[in-house]
Scaffold this motif. Sequence first.
Motif, PDB file in Angstrom:
ATOM      1  N   THR A 375      20.493 -43.989 -19.171  1.00  0.00           N
ATOM      2  CA  THR A 375      19.098 -43.580 -18.115  1.00  0.00           C
ATOM      3  C   THR A 375      17.799 -44.475 -18.571  1.00  0.00           C
ATOM      4  O   THR A 375      16.919 -44.513 -17.760  1.00  0.00           O
ATOM      5  CB  THR A 375      18.824 -42.144 -18.323  1.00  0.00           C
ATOM      6  N   ASN A 376      18.062 -45.187 -20.009  1.00  0.00           N
ATOM      7  CA  ASN A 376      16.878 -45.800 -20.137  1.00  0.00           C
ATOM      8  C   ASN A 376      17.174 -46.745 -21.251  1.00  0.00           C
ATOM      9  O   ASN A 376      18.234 -46.548 -22.034  1.00  0.00           O
ATOM     10  CB  ASN A 376      15.462 -44.801 -20.738  1.00  0.00           C
ATOM     11  N   ARG A 457       9.494 -42.357 -16.471  1.00  0.00           N
ATOM     12  CA  ARG A 457       9.783 -42.046 -14.906  1.00  0.00           C
ATOM     13  C   ARG A 457       8.834 -41.533 -14.231  1.00  0.00           C
ATOM     14  O   ARG A 457       8.046 -40.581 -14.850  1.00  0.00           O
ATOM     15  CB  ARG A 457      11.157 -41.485 -14.942  1.00  0.00           C
ATOM     16  N   HIS A 486       9.059 -54.312 -15.343  1.00  0.00           N
ATOM     17  CA  HIS A 486       9.835 -53.144 -15.194  1.00  0.00           C
ATOM     18  C   HIS A 486      11.342 -53.185 -16.060  1.00  0.00           C
ATOM     19  O   HIS A 486      12.106 -54.341 -16.224  1.00  0.00           O
ATOM     20  CB  HIS A 486      10.508 -53.116 -13.869  1.00  0.00           C
ATOM     21  N   GLY A 489      14.445 -47.480 -17.017  1.00  0.00           N
ATOM     22  CA  GLY A 489      13.678 -46.088 -17.139  1.00  0.00           C
ATOM     23  C   GLY A 489      12.512 -46.216 -17.574  1.00  0.00           C
ATOM     24  O   GLY A 489      11.962 -45.048 -17.919  1.00  0.00           O
TER      25      GLY A 489
END
Length: 499
Positions: A375-376, A457, A486, A489
């Motif tokens: 997720t990151n 996030r 960017h 995450g």
Amino acid sequence: MSVDTRVPAPAETTVSPPPPVRRQPFRRRSRTVVVLAPFLVTLTLGLWGVRRENTLWGDEAVTYALAQRDLSQIWQTAQHIDLVHALHYALMHVLFDLFGPGLLTLRLPSVLAMAAAASAVALLGLRLAGPRVGLLAGLVFPLLPHVQKYAQEGRSYALVCALVAWATYALVTGVGRSARGRWAVYGGTMLLASLLHEFAVLALVAHGVTLLVSRVPRPVLRAWAATAAAVVTGLVPLVLRSAAQAEQVAWIATPVRFPGFALVAVLGLVCAFAPVERRRGRPVRLPVLAVPLVVLPCLLLLAVSLVKPLFVDRYVLYSHVGIALLMGAGLDYVRRLRRSYGTPWITVGVAVAAVAVLAALVPTTLELRTPASRTNDATAVGAALRETGRPGDGLLYLPAQHRYWTEPNPRDTRALTDLALAESPVASHTLAGTELPAPVMAARMLRFDRIVVVHGRAGAHLMGNPQEQAKTLTLRRHFRARATTHVNGARIVLYVRDR
């Protein structure tokens, strides 16, 4: 009248040859294959791409950073946060001392633990339904996506899965025996798994239901109940102390979404309808063991989540032991169908289905070994900070909890000035340190012309927090965003002072 005194010749007797000895397909040496093959397959898949392009994600960054603190510092930190993972951090600290910190040292325990879990799955299948089921279940286990994922993470979940798998094997072998040693091994293994992660204790409920449905003798039930009570008693202090840290799981949202896990679990439960050959002298049947292990921990955690969201699929990763057993038994049933009916279309259908499943797993298997699978990406955050910031620039984290992303590699932020930090994570015995009062922080921000901000996030920080509010309002009123990078995450934004 004469009497014939001649002795009649003995009748010719035909000695029938002894019945042919039916060779068993799996002998003692093949038992080694049943156990060793899944271990080696899991080990190979675990080592393949284990560095994940030399990246860490956030949770692993926490493990990596805390494992390098002293044991006393780990204990003091656990009094404030992450008490449920303190034992794992202490274990990793010992391994870092022995082998040095690094990605291999961080992740290799999980790889080895998952390989050990695969061997336990194979032994369970062997004992409950025969060697073919054991081999098939053991080979299915490492192919499951969640097993591959957490076999390559520097967290405790693979270790918990392995301990629950071997505790389950100790339970099965202990049924019908009064030896206290078996129950001591079962209880000690379950307690260790639960101390590594509290929700492993839910496997006790599944084991109890298995024994009840199997109608084992009362002495066995009493022995299990006493052992389970000892495990729960040993876990109570951790549960009571960690309850005060419940805000740690505030990020768990509701409703919970776990489509991948649910799909695999449903496929396993479908296989439970396949008849399984029951081995003589085995009071526990494979479906009776596997189905509760798949269903009950998940249902109990989901039921609690109706009051407070707590369900995360990795918390019940050990349910994949039951899923693999059911799938192994289902594959063996298809094999027996082919032998019974002898129709070629069954063989062709199974071959086509196997190829289709393996082909469908290839993209997932490849993707799990990339930084994008998490997720990151804490490593990418550090790289972006090095590229965006200049020596002397200010640095902020929004929210502050994401400071731990950069703690494993201080070189990423060495040229920048952390404008909010009052006390470092190590000195404050926290994961992300403590921050200055809001007015002091805002005044300090106004002394800088350039500030690099690590944004988590969207919605991750609470505007009710004075420090987070001061950061946001000061940036909005006195700075403007010039460049944004960017990463997985997070966003790294360079703000410049309005003149």
